[in-house]
Enzyme design. Sequence first.
Site, PDB file in Angstrom:
ATOM      1  N   ASN A 148       0.856  -1.176   0.000  1.00  0.00           N
ATOM      2  CA  ASN A 148       0.000   0.000   0.000  1.00  0.00           C
ATOM      3  C   ASN A 148       0.900   1.238   0.000  1.00  0.00           C
ATOM      4  O   ASN A 148       2.136   1.130  -0.048  1.00  0.00           O
ATOM      5  CB  ASN A 148      -0.982  -0.016   1.181  1.00  0.00           C
ATOM      6  N   GLN A 149       0.316   2.399   0.058  1.00  0.00           N
ATOM      7  CA  GLN A 149       1.079   3.648  -0.057  1.00  0.00           C
ATOM      8  C   GLN A 149       2.148   3.760   1.030  1.00  0.00           C
ATOM      9  O   GLN A 149       3.308   4.074   0.752  1.00  0.00           O
ATOM     10  CB  GLN A 149       0.102   4.830   0.023  1.00  0.00           C
ATOM     11  N   ASP A 217     -17.855   3.222   2.016  1.00  0.00           N
ATOM     12  CA  ASP A 217     -17.723   3.740   3.375  1.00  0.00           C
ATOM     13  C   ASP A 217     -18.009   2.633   4.388  1.00  0.00           C
ATOM     14  O   ASP A 217     -19.060   2.596   5.023  1.00  0.00           O
ATOM     15  CB  ASP A 217     -18.669   4.918   3.589  1.00  0.00           C
ATOM     16  N   THR A 223      -9.105  -8.003   2.536  1.00  0.00           N
ATOM     17  CA  THR A 223      -9.150  -7.656   1.112  1.00  0.00           C
ATOM     18  C   THR A 223      -7.760  -7.662   0.479  1.00  0.00           C
ATOM     19  O   THR A 223      -7.605  -8.043  -0.683  1.00  0.00           O
ATOM     20  CB  THR A 223      -9.799  -6.278   0.903  1.00  0.00           C
ATOM     21  N   ASP A 225      -5.313  -9.621   1.228  1.00  0.00           N
ATOM     22  CA  ASP A 225      -4.934 -11.016   1.032  1.00  0.00           C
ATOM     23  C   ASP A 225      -5.642 -11.597  -0.196  1.00  0.00           C
ATOM     24  O   ASP A 225      -5.043 -12.342  -0.981  1.00  0.00           O
ATOM     25  CB  ASP A 225      -5.291 -11.818   2.284  1.00  0.00           C
TER      26      ASP A 225
END
Length: 302
Positions: A148-149, A217, A223, A225
């Site tokens: 991720n970021q 939201d 998710t 994985d």
Amino acid sequence: MSVTPEKRVLSIQSSVVSGYVGNKSATFPLQLHGYDVSTINSVQFSNHTGYGKWKGQVLNAQEASDLFEGLRTNGLLNYSHVLTGYVGSDCFLRKVGEAVKEMKSKNPNLIYVCDPVMGDNGRLYVSEKLVPIYRTEIAEQADIITPNQFELEQLTQLPVTTETEAFAAMEQLHQRGVRVVVLSSSNLGQGQVMLCLASSREGSTTKKYRLKIPKLDAPFVGTGDLFAASLLTWMDKEKNLKGALERTVSIVQKVIKRTLEQAQSLAGPGVRPSTSQMELRLVQSKADIEDPAVDMIAEEVQ
């Protein structure tokens, strides 16, 4: 006699008795596509930690080493793919790195897909001792990596606050030998849109992609994985990052939409679904996982 390496995945990550995260989230999708999946559970908990209370065991480095030794002794340490996710111990992570190196020395065609689970939103949720191991011993063996970021920043020690910076960080990983880098989630989009960025390097050719994902939201667990397991599958089948990315994101979106719809129907109108009601509806999404209708389109970035 050694087992043929064809379509055999060694998946090393967390597991739960009830619910879908880690190996519980990755194994079923891989098996649906014909992969024989072997699992090493870095932790085995009653349920994921989002419940607030859980019980279970954490595999230590010696126990991991024993499992690798048992596989080695019986000629079973022979896989077409390795998939790694959450590992909580630096000693354990080093054992994983050593095992991947050993398997690659015996099978140069082995594909290592690494989800470098370290943290999110500016915060580590593993020991800081794991970061330099991911940065060197793990990342430099990975063929496909899905940070991720925040994790991309940790891997490269570069800022990732814009799309341009994200691709610059990905380029650094390419230079260190990683063939495919997928920024699986980020805060780089605007409004209710999340950007997923990806880059592949073949020889001297680099291809970059952008995919816009609508935000839902609601909190989802497991998710990442599912994303990594699906990307492994479709990169293997498609041999094409654009197509694999579109199918992977389409699968994840279909699963989380179904999860939220069914959770909300159980909770009732205007009531926030409970943690247990928000467990991923993987089994109910079998058809989508096997043959996803692609409704998420990646655009090439020049």
